[in-house]
Scaffold this motif. Structure first.
Motif, PDB file in Angstrom:
ATOM      1  N   LEU A   1      14.018   1.862  -5.659  1.00 28.65           N
ATOM      2  CA  LEU A   1      14.443   1.913  -7.059  1.00 28.65           C
ATOM      3  C   LEU A   1      13.551   2.868  -7.851  1.00 28.65           C
ATOM      4  O   LEU A   1      14.040   3.678  -8.641  1.00 28.65           O
ATOM      5  N   LEU A   2      12.244   2.772  -7.625  1.00 30.66           N
ATOM      6  CA  LEU A   2      11.315   3.661  -8.326  1.00 30.66           C
ATOM      7  C   LEU A   2      11.608   5.114  -7.981  1.00 30.66           C
ATOM      8  O   LEU A   2      11.577   5.995  -8.854  1.00 30.66           O
TER       9      LEU A   2
ATOM     10  N   PRO B   1       0.804  -1.234   0.000  1.00 28.16           N
ATOM     11  CA  PRO B   1       0.000   0.000   0.000  1.00 28.16           C
ATOM     12  C   PRO B   1       0.831   1.274   0.000  1.00 28.16           C
ATOM     13  O   PRO B   1       0.335   2.337  -0.392  1.00 28.16           O
ATOM     14  N   SER B   2       2.085   1.183   0.434  1.00 26.24           N
ATOM     15  CA  SER B   2       2.932   2.373   0.468  1.00 26.24           C
ATOM     16  C   SER B   2       3.448   2.773  -0.912  1.00 26.24           C
ATOM     17  O   SER B   2       3.996   3.863  -1.084  1.00 26.24           O
ATOM     18  N   VAL B   3       3.278   1.901  -1.899  1.00 24.26           N
ATOM     19  CA  VAL B   3       3.748   2.199  -3.251  1.00 24.26           C
ATOM     20  C   VAL B   3       2.874   3.288  -3.864  1.00 24.26           C
ATOM     21  O   VAL B   3       1.642   3.169  -3.854  1.00 24.26           O
TER      22      VAL B   3
ATOM     23  N   ILE C   1      13.601   9.708 -15.138  1.00 23.47           N
ATOM     24  CA  ILE C   1      13.363   8.636 -16.118  1.00 23.47           C
ATOM     25  C   ILE C   1      12.533   7.511 -15.479  1.00 23.47           C
ATOM     26  O   ILE C   1      12.951   6.349 -15.466  1.00 23.47           O
ATOM     27  N   PRO C   2      11.350   7.830 -14.959  1.00 25.22           N
ATOM     28  CA  PRO C   2      10.538   6.791 -14.308  1.00 25.22           C
ATOM     29  C   PRO C   2      10.150   5.654 -15.239  1.00 25.22           C
ATOM     30  O   PRO C   2       9.941   4.525 -14.792  1.00 25.22           O
ATOM     31  N   SER C   3      10.069   5.933 -16.540  1.00 26.99           N
ATOM     32  CA  SER C   3       9.670   4.882 -17.480  1.00 26.99           C
ATOM     33  C   SER C   3      10.710   3.772 -17.585  1.00 26.99           C
ATOM     34  O   SER C   3      10.392   2.660 -18.020  1.00 26.99           O
ATOM     35  N   ALA C   4      11.958   4.058 -17.184  1.00 27.96           N
ATOM     36  CA  ALA C   4      12.998   3.026 -17.232  1.00 27.96           C
ATOM     37  C   ALA C   4      12.656   1.853 -16.322  1.00 27.96           C
ATOM     38  O   ALA C   4      13.222   0.763 -16.465  1.00 27.96           O
TER      39      ALA C   4
ATOM     40  N   TYR D   1       5.884  -5.319  -5.473  1.00 24.29           N
ATOM     41  CA  TYR D   1       6.450  -3.980  -5.305  1.00 24.29           C
ATOM     42  C   TYR D   1       6.355  -3.649  -3.821  1.00 24.29           C
ATOM     43  O   TYR D   1       5.261  -3.681  -3.252  1.00 24.29           O
ATOM     44  N   LYS D   2       7.490  -3.330  -3.204  1.00 23.06           N
ATOM     45  CA  LYS D   2       7.477  -3.072  -1.766  1.00 23.06           C
ATOM     46  C   LYS D   2       8.731  -2.306  -1.348  1.00 23.06           C
ATOM     47  O   LYS D   2       9.733  -2.291  -2.084  1.00 23.06           O
TER      48      LYS D   2
END
Length: 241
Positions: free
Chosen positions: A91-92, A39-41, A100-103, A71-72
């Motif tokens: 990492l995100l 949920p924190s994502v 460059i979030p799309s990477a 994802y965590k």
């Protein structure tokens, strides 16, 4: 994030036609089995939908044992596959800081390459160059996703210590130094047909027969389209009759 959803639709519906639109609609209304988003994502719901579309698009096309994608928060910048995939929030955030979030999508496909090659029993599952090639193959299918591969190459070049961490998960890691990895991605993007032919030998035997028929039919009018070599697809399908 909405841009990421659109890019995934471009990968699976427009250039490669890997899954039918009806299948994509089924994914969007499912409970996303095998996908776990903390949920924190940020934008957790959209992240879940994006990841589900990726996973079930591959599941619709290839034969493999199920695995999970999570994802965590991890406490450090990382992504890993064992073959269950973990994408760390850190990492995100790092990709966002670099603009460059799309990477992220390239890195996800890189980890998917590790997972699928491992589940298929291929000896190169722990090879970083092979995982980079796998990701580049899928990213080479449209201008939007090509730019993602180019962003990822830039990130590899600028983040040597972080990518070293990403490469450390497999015990027998065989990774190329980051500047060379960046150059490799650029070279593969310039030679998409050679990349496709090389990977067809690995991917086609694992492709579901119905997906193979669909891919062959849809790409007959465009020999340069899709993720696999047209002649090799026809040969593989003939073996199954």
């Amino acid at each position: 994030m909405k841009k990421m959803i659109l890019i995934l639709v471009l990968i699976f519906i427009s250039p490669t036609q890997l899954i039918s639109l009806s299948s994509a609609e089924q994914v969007s209304s499912s409970k996303y089995p095998n996908i776990f988003i903390d949920p924190s994502v940020p934008n957790a719901d959209l992240k879940e939908a994006m990841t589900a579309l990726t996973y079930w698009g591959l599941r619709e096309t290839f034969v493999f044992e199920d695995f999970t994608i999570s994802y965590k928060p991890c406490g450090f910048v990382n992504a890993s596959s064992d073959p269950n995939i973990t994408m760390c929030v850190e990492l995100l955030n790092e990709l966002d800081k670099m603009g460059i979030p799309s990477a992220e999508l390239f890195i996800l496909y890189h980890e998917l390459g590790h997972s699928l090659l491992y589940l298929w029993g291929y000896p190169l599952y722990d090879n970083e160059d092979a995982a980079d090639e796998f990701a580049t193959l899928f990213m080479s299918l449209s201008p939007s996703t090509r730019s993602i591969a180019e962003e990822a190459a830039h990130w590899f070049e600028q983040n040597a210590s972080i990518v070293q961490t990403l490469s450390a998960h497999w015990k027998d890691d065989r990774h190329t130094l980051n500047p060379q990895r960046a150059r490799n991605i650029g070279r593969w993007l310039q030679q998409p047909q050679a990349l496709k032919k090389r990977w067809s030998a690995l991917l086609l035997p694992k492709m579901k027969t119905e997906a193979l028929r669909r891919e062959l039919k849809r790409n007959a009018s465009d020999p340069n389209g899709g993720t696999a070599d047209l002649a090799m697809m026809a040969e593989e399908l003939a073996k199954r009759k």
